[in-house]
Design a protein around this motif. Structure first.
Motif, PDB file in Angstrom:
ATOM      1  N   ASP A  45       0.848  -1.248  -0.312  1.00 11.92           N
ATOM      2  CA  ASP A  45      -0.015  -0.125  -0.056  1.00 11.92           C
ATOM      3  C   ASP A  45       0.879   1.180  -0.166  1.00 11.92           C
ATOM      4  OD1 ASP A  45      -2.091  -1.674   0.111  1.00 11.92           O
ATOM      5  OD2 ASP A  45      -2.659  -1.035   1.908  1.00 11.92           O
ATOM      6  N   PHE A  46       1.846   1.430   0.745  1.00  6.14           N
ATOM      7  CA  PHE A  46       2.657   2.409   0.945  1.00  6.14           C
ATOM      8  C   PHE A  46       3.541   2.603  -0.301  1.00  6.14           C
ATOM      9  CE2 PHE A  46       6.828   4.186   1.800  1.00  6.14           C
ATOM     10  CZ  PHE A  46       6.846   5.396   2.284  1.00  6.14           C
ATOM     11  N   THR A  47       3.876   1.692  -1.105  1.00  9.49           N
ATOM     12  CA  THR A  47       4.622   1.512  -2.265  1.00  9.49           C
ATOM     13  C   THR A  47       3.873   2.268  -3.349  1.00  9.49           C
ATOM     14  OG1 THR A  47       6.089  -0.045  -1.811  1.00  9.49           O
ATOM     15  CG2 THR A  47       5.949   0.428  -4.227  1.00  9.49           C
ATOM     16  N   GLN A  48       2.267   1.784  -3.458  1.00 11.47           N
ATOM     17  CA  GLN A  48       1.386   2.393  -4.320  1.00 11.47           C
ATOM     18  C   GLN A  48       1.222   3.583  -4.205  1.00 11.47           C
ATOM     19  OE1 GLN A  48       0.061   0.991  -7.103  1.00 11.47           O
ATOM     20  NE2 GLN A  48       1.100  -0.709  -6.876  1.00 11.47           N
ATOM     21  N   ARG A  49       1.004   4.162  -2.848  1.00 13.94           N
ATOM     22  CA  ARG A  49       0.841   5.701  -2.480  1.00 13.94           C
ATOM     23  C   ARG A  49       1.980   6.593  -2.974  1.00 13.94           C
ATOM     24  NH1 ARG A  49      -1.085   3.541   2.278  1.00 13.94           N
ATOM     25  NH2 ARG A  49       0.828   4.475   3.416  1.00 13.94           N
ATOM     26  N   ARG A  50       3.366   5.894  -2.915  1.00 14.71           N
ATOM     27  CA  ARG A  50       4.381   6.728  -3.369  1.00 14.71           C
ATOM     28  C   ARG A  50       4.511   6.815  -4.754  1.00 14.71           C
ATOM     29  NH1 ARG A  50       9.628   7.055   0.151  1.00 14.71           N
ATOM     30  NH2 ARG A  50      10.258   8.304  -1.311  1.00 14.71           N
TER      31      ARG A  50
ATOM     32  N   LYS B 292       2.057   6.866  -6.942  1.00 13.93           N
ATOM     33  CA  LYS B 292       1.065   7.753  -7.460  1.00 13.93           C
ATOM     34  C   LYS B 292       1.237   9.345  -6.924  1.00 13.93           C
ATOM     35  CE  LYS B 292      -3.057   4.777  -6.752  1.00 13.93           C
ATOM     36  NZ  LYS B 292      -4.314   4.429  -5.954  1.00 13.93           N
ATOM     37  N   SER B 293       2.127   9.452  -5.927  1.00 12.14           N
ATOM     38  CA  SER B 293       2.435  10.941  -5.755  1.00 12.14           C
ATOM     39  C   SER B 293       3.619  11.458  -6.510  1.00 12.14           C
ATOM     40  CB  SER B 293       2.757  10.937  -4.333  1.00 12.14           C
ATOM     41  OG  SER B 293       4.042  10.223  -3.897  1.00 12.14           O
ATOM     42  N   SER B 294       4.409  10.595  -7.269  1.00 11.84           N
ATOM     43  CA  SER B 294       5.484  10.758  -8.016  1.00 11.84           C
ATOM     44  C   SER B 294       5.385  11.132  -9.261  1.00 11.84           C
ATOM     45  CB  SER B 294       6.644  10.002  -7.818  1.00 11.84           C
ATOM     46  OG  SER B 294       6.510   8.527  -8.193  1.00 11.84           O
TER      47      SER B 294
END
Length: 96
Positions: free
Chosen positions: A87-92, A94-96
């Motif tokens: 989940d953390f990897t997906q959020r990162r 998406k934000s980059s």
């Protein structure tokens, strides 16, 4: 605190050391020192360094605590940790 990272040759950094230190200290930039385009070292602010030491200590304590779990609890932890990491990897991403 900046999340920026600059790559710079060791010779260039040496020639401009006062300015490089100011960027690291005041702007929070991370300066990756390179030689022949290979990273040799990284200059970071003292604040970043202290946080990294704290993070390392926390990770070591967490690892020791996880090692003490019984097998069923360890399996639950591994599953939850794996999902949280994804989940953390997906959020990162998406934000980059």
């Amino acid at each position: 605190m900046s999340d920026s990272e600059v790559h710079m040759g060791v010779s260039e950094a040496r020639a401009n050391l006062t300015e490089v230190i100011a960027k690291v200290r005041l702007l929070g930039e991370r300066v990756v020192l390179t030689r022949r385009d290979k990273a040799q070292a990284v200059l970071v602010s003292n604040e970043f360094y202290e946080q990294a030491l704290g993070d390392k200590t926390f990770a070591e304590i967490t690892r020791e605590a996880v090692d003490r779990l019984d097998p069923a609890a360890r399996e639950q932890f591994d599953t939850a940790f794996g999902q949280a990491t994804a989940d953390f990897t997906q959020r990162r991403l998406k934000s980059s």
